[in-house]
Design a protein around this motif. Sequence first.
Motif, mmCIF file in Angstrom:
data_model
loop_
_atom_site.group_PDB
_atom_site.id
_atom_site.type_symbol
_atom_site.label_atom_id
_atom_site.label_comp_id
_atom_site.label_asym_id
_atom_site.label_seq_id
_atom_site.Cartn_x
_atom_site.Cartn_y
_atom_site.Cartn_z
ATOM 1 N N GLY A 177 30.451 -5.009 -10.888
ATOM 2 C CA GLY A 177 30.612 -3.754 -10.158
ATOM 3 C C GLY A 177 29.864 -3.773 -8.837
ATOM 4 O O GLY A 177 28.642 -3.900 -8.805
ATOM 5 N N THR A 178 30.594 -3.667 -7.753
ATOM 6 C CA THR A 178 30.027 -3.715 -6.404
ATOM 7 C C THR A 178 30.595 -2.551 -5.597
ATOM 8 O O THR A 178 31.794 -2.289 -5.632
ATOM 9 C CB THR A 178 30.389 -5.043 -5.712
ATOM 10 N N ARG A 179 29.725 -1.868 -4.866
ATOM 11 C CA ARG A 179 30.141 -0.682 -4.130
ATOM 12 C C ARG A 179 31.166 -1.056 -3.052
ATOM 13 O O ARG A 179 30.886 -1.839 -2.158
ATOM 14 C CB ARG A 179 28.915 -0.027 -3.482
ATOM 15 N N SER A 180 32.349 -0.504 -3.163
ATOM 16 C CA SER A 180 33.397 -0.741 -2.171
ATOM 17 C C SER A 180 34.489 0.291 -2.373
ATOM 18 O O SER A 180 34.522 0.998 -3.381
ATOM 19 C CB SER A 180 33.986 -2.152 -2.299
ATOM 20 N N GLU A 181 35.413 0.324 -1.443
ATOM 21 C CA GLU A 181 36.523 1.267 -1.556
ATOM 22 C C GLU A 181 37.540 0.814 -2.596
ATOM 23 O O GLU A 181 38.392 1.585 -3.017
ATOM 24 C CB GLU A 181 37.216 1.426 -0.195
ATOM 25 N N MET A 182 37.436 -0.438 -3.053
ATOM 26 C CA MET A 182 38.435 -0.975 -3.984
ATOM 27 C C MET A 182 38.459 -0.227 -5.307
ATOM 28 O O MET A 182 39.521 -0.032 -5.910
ATOM 29 C CB MET A 182 38.194 -2.461 -4.230
ATOM 30 N N ILE A 183 37.287 0.232 -5.776
ATOM 31 C CA ILE A 183 37.244 0.931 -7.070
ATOM 32 C C ILE A 183 38.030 2.239 -6.991
ATOM 33 O O ILE A 183 38.866 2.540 -7.841
ATOM 34 C CB ILE A 183 35.787 1.198 -7.499
#
Length: 270
Positions: A177-183
Amino acid sequence: MAKTVLVTGASSGIGKATAIYLAQNGYKVYGAARRVERLEALKDTGIKPIALDVSKEESLTACVDRIIKEAGSVDVLINNAGLGSYGALEDVPMAEAKNQLEINLFGAARLIQLVLPHMRKNRYGKIVNISSIGGKVSLPMGSWYHASKFAIEGLSDSLRNEVRQFGIDVIVIEPGGTRSEMIAVGSEDLMRVSGNSPYSKLANSIQKMYADIEKNAVDPVVIASLIKKGIEAKHPKVRYIGGAMAKPMLFMRKILSDKLFDKMVMSQMK
């Protein structure tokens, strides 16, 4: 002499963080993305913006040709551009499935083909493929995303043993889990595709799980630092793992049987 790096998908998330981090650490960085207007702000950090649509051959060749002309080589290729498209397999139109593979797999493979002749000539190169823990662990509603990431894993393993004779390293990065707009984008896509289908109940459960992942996601600079570690190692590891839940998930996948792992995953679908 500063190494020249091409980072794809540099307009946001891991790609943006990596481009900035490497530029701050003395690399000559070309930040590539389809949404080139979002790259303008990166100029202040010394990054050279370059337009790139990884699904179009003419864009791929123009990108590499420009960098070779200006910098003389692509020493490090970071294949980060990606798409997270979700929905039940039965619901996803084949055109969307093909687009997912075009961006996440074939675009990366074509860029590798384009930079390899120059890397071979220089007897030096680092090819970094951004996979995911989703390249080892599959969740429901992500069949085409997982297919693309499993494929990147296999492609990298094969390629690694082809090009090591030329002084070229192939490195796989497996973020959790990495902060990005993809989620958020992936969650919206999931509900668009399967929110009103026979799979709607499961889709809602997956959406809630994504919301929990987003709360615990790490800053993308965590992954950027892993990438830097890999490309600077004399003998890099084959895989680098980081991000929320990455190591625990991969550990559980390794020790549990398929059925027990399925049971564990589905127990989170509430």
